[in-house]
Design a protein around this motif. Structure first.
Motif, PDB file in Angstrom:
ATOM      1  N   ARG A  17      10.065  43.917  59.265  1.00 30.23           N
ATOM      2  CA  ARG A  17       8.965  44.125  60.226  1.00 30.23           C
ATOM      3  C   ARG A  17       8.736  43.038  61.260  1.00 30.23           C
ATOM      4  NH1 ARG A  17       9.120  49.322  58.983  1.00 30.23           N
ATOM      5  NH2 ARG A  17       7.943  49.939  57.159  1.00 30.23           N
ATOM      6  N   ASN A  47      14.532  49.254  63.190  1.00 34.38           N
ATOM      7  CA  ASN A  47      13.489  50.113  63.763  1.00 34.38           C
ATOM      8  C   ASN A  47      12.120  49.451  63.839  1.00 34.38           C
ATOM      9  OD1 ASN A  47      13.383  50.192  60.909  1.00 34.38           O
ATOM     10  ND2 ASN A  47      12.228  52.081  60.938  1.00 34.38           N
ATOM     11  N   THR A 105      11.723  59.493  61.408  1.00 31.00           N
ATOM     12  CA  THR A 105      11.081  58.576  60.473  1.00 31.00           C
ATOM     13  C   THR A 105      10.230  57.584  61.259  1.00 31.00           C
ATOM     14  OG1 THR A 105      11.446  57.087  58.609  1.00 31.00           O
ATOM     15  CG2 THR A 105      13.073  56.992  60.363  1.00 31.00           C
ATOM     16  N   TYR A 157      20.112  56.434  51.698  1.00 35.52           N
ATOM     17  CA  TYR A 157      19.104  57.064  50.834  1.00 35.52           C
ATOM     18  C   TYR A 157      19.296  58.560  50.638  1.00 35.52           C
ATOM     19  CZ  TYR A 157      16.675  56.530  55.466  1.00 35.52           C
ATOM     20  OH  TYR A 157      16.328  56.442  56.786  1.00 35.52           O
ATOM     21  N   LYS A 203      10.273  58.903  54.100  1.00 42.11           N
ATOM     22  CA  LYS A 203      11.393  59.702  54.597  1.00 42.11           C
ATOM     23  C   LYS A 203      12.681  59.131  54.041  1.00 42.11           C
ATOM     24  CE  LYS A 203       9.482  62.701  57.363  1.00 42.11           C
ATOM     25  NZ  LYS A 203       9.614  64.139  57.215  1.00 42.11           N
ATOM     26  N   HIS A 234       3.959  49.087  54.494  1.00 42.22           N
ATOM     27  CA  HIS A 234       2.865  49.455  55.410  1.00 42.22           C
ATOM     28  C   HIS A 234       1.590  49.043  54.687  1.00 42.22           C
ATOM     29  CE1 HIS A 234       5.490  51.864  57.987  1.00 42.22           C
ATOM     30  NE2 HIS A 234       6.007  52.395  56.890  1.00 42.22           N
TER      31      HIS A 234
HETATM   32  O1  DOR Z   1      10.090  56.090  54.687  1.00 42.32           O
HETATM   33  C1  DOR Z   1      10.711  55.433  55.495  1.00 42.32           C
HETATM   34  N1  DOR Z   1      10.160  54.351  56.082  1.00 42.32           N
HETATM   35  N2  DOR Z   1      11.940  55.821  55.818  1.00 42.32           N
HETATM   36  C2  DOR Z   1      12.621  55.250  56.829  1.00 42.32           C
HETATM   37  O2  DOR Z   1      13.718  55.665  57.121  1.00 42.32           O
HETATM   38  C3  DOR Z   1      11.991  54.156  57.615  1.00 42.32           C
HETATM   39  C4  DOR Z   1      10.943  53.478  56.868  1.00 42.32           C
HETATM   40  C5  DOR Z   1      10.051  52.569  57.690  1.00 42.32           C
HETATM   41  O3  DOR Z   1      10.566  51.850  58.545  1.00 42.32           O
HETATM   42  O4  DOR Z   1       8.846  52.548  57.453  1.00 42.32           O
END
Ligand code: DOR
Ligand code: ZN
Length: 344
Positions: A17, A47, A105, A157, A203, A234
């Motif tokens: 993050r 990401n 996602t 995954y 996801k 999160h």
């Molecule tokens: O659940 C998920 N969270 N799957 C992902 O592919 C990305 C990830 C995230 O970055 O929070």
């Protein structure tokens, strides 16, 4: 049993993050979670809100990661417009693969056009794998296209029976394919997820009992190469909000849950080492990191009882009994973690 001493474990799929969402995690809190969970090498995904799709951002991430407590490598990202950056990124020693999100996602790095993804495969002229988030039939199709472009593929995954079957078929044809599974897809049931509400929201989503059985079969017959946590922190507030983000933390619970499977007679200790060290190292050519973890595979603990290192501060497995608390972690000639405390 006596303490087990292994090399530090490798997690090829984490989201730390930083930069852009350090209220969820940063390189210090994320690598503390890694070390407490027995990992001394983690590969971070692109990401972030500030996506890792240019060399400049890669350089920035590398710099920010210098404060980490363990080895951190990166997967480069693509939004379909940055192919000119691929050559230099793929040559970077801290880059281990190219991540392509073909399904929705967290974040903005989605490419739904399979032809554009194929162009990315062609542009990534490297032996380092392309990592795919591609669910269901799309996974099989993209494995085929990636191999046709001369790439090695890691299907991230996997969560469904049809995906296990697709990888099994690809391996039978000796295609250069590896795949990973997360602890949440191996251990959580639909019932668990409905009790967890947004805290079980990720996801790909957790599949049916038949899907989960197929994943375990894939582990037993070596269709599945490795376990990746998909550590995706999160905050609780975000999870309780009207629009909960996808993802669950996993670095601190992966080893303990797999050792629980050892206790239940499902896995051997050697197999756990293969899934969390030997195969991740081989699949991503992770360099030797002189490190050692020590743990007692017979000592159980209750997840969450002593809190968490991840800034997220929760786990979908809270209250579950798991095995081992990692006692000691050495990296190089330094003990960095001992009996719940960091020595840094
Ligand atoms: O659940 C998920 N969270 N799957 C992902 O592919 C990305 C990830 C995230 O970055 O929070
Ligand atoms: Zn992920």
């Amino acid at each position: 049993m006596a303490l087990i001493k292994w090399p530090g474990l490798i997690d090829v799929h984490v989201h730390l993050r930083e930069p852009g969402a350090t209220h969820k995690e940063d390189f210090i809190s994320g690598t503390k979670a890694a070390v407490a969970g027995g990992f001394t090498a983690v590969l971070d995904m692109p990401n972030n809100p500030v996506t890792t799709v240019t060399l400049e951002r890669l350089k920035e991430k590398k710099k920010l990661s210098e404060k980490s407590l363990c080895f951190v490598g990166f997967h480069f990202g693509t939004d379909g417009t940055n192919f000119a950056e691929f050559k230099a990124a793929s040559l970077d020693r801290q880059v281990f693969g190219l991540k392509i999100f073909a399904d929705h996602t967290t974040g903005t790095l989605l490419i739904e056009d399979l032809n554009l993804i194929e162009e990315a495969f062609i542009a990534w002229k490297s032996d380092k794998p392309v990592l795919l988030h591609a669910e269901g039939e799309k996974g099989a199709e993209l494995i085929f296209r990636a191999v046709r472009a001369g790439r090695r593929v890691h299907l991230c995954y996997i969560s469904r029976k049809c995906e296990v079957e697709a990888v099994r078929k690809a391996k039978a044809k000796k295609l250069p394919v590896t795949t990973g599974v997360t602890p949440h897809h191996l251990f959580l049931t639909k019932e668990n997820v409905s009790q967890l509400g947004p805290f079980g929201y990720m996801k790909p989503e957790v599949g049916s009992d038949a899907d989960r059985e197929a994943l375990w079969t894939g582990i037993f017959d070596n269709t599945i190469d490795l376990v990746e946590s998909d550590h995706a922190p999160h905050t609780s507030e975000e999870k309780k909000s009207g629009q909960p983000p996808f993802g669950v933390p996993g670095l601190e619970t992966t080893l303990g849950l797999l050792l629980k499977a050892v206790h239940e007679g499902k896995l051997s200790l050697e197999k756990v080492r293969t899934l969390l060290y030997d195969n991740p190292k081989k699949a991503f050519s992770v360099p030797n990191i002189p490190s050692r973890i020590e743990f007692d595979p017979d000592q159980s603990f209750i997840i969450g009882k002593n809190g968490y290192q991840t800034r997220a501060g929760w786990s979908p497995f809270a209250g579950w009994e798991a095995y081992d608390r990692v006692k000691r972690v050495r990296i190089g000639n330094k003990t960095v973690y001992e009996n719940g405390s960091f020595q840094v």
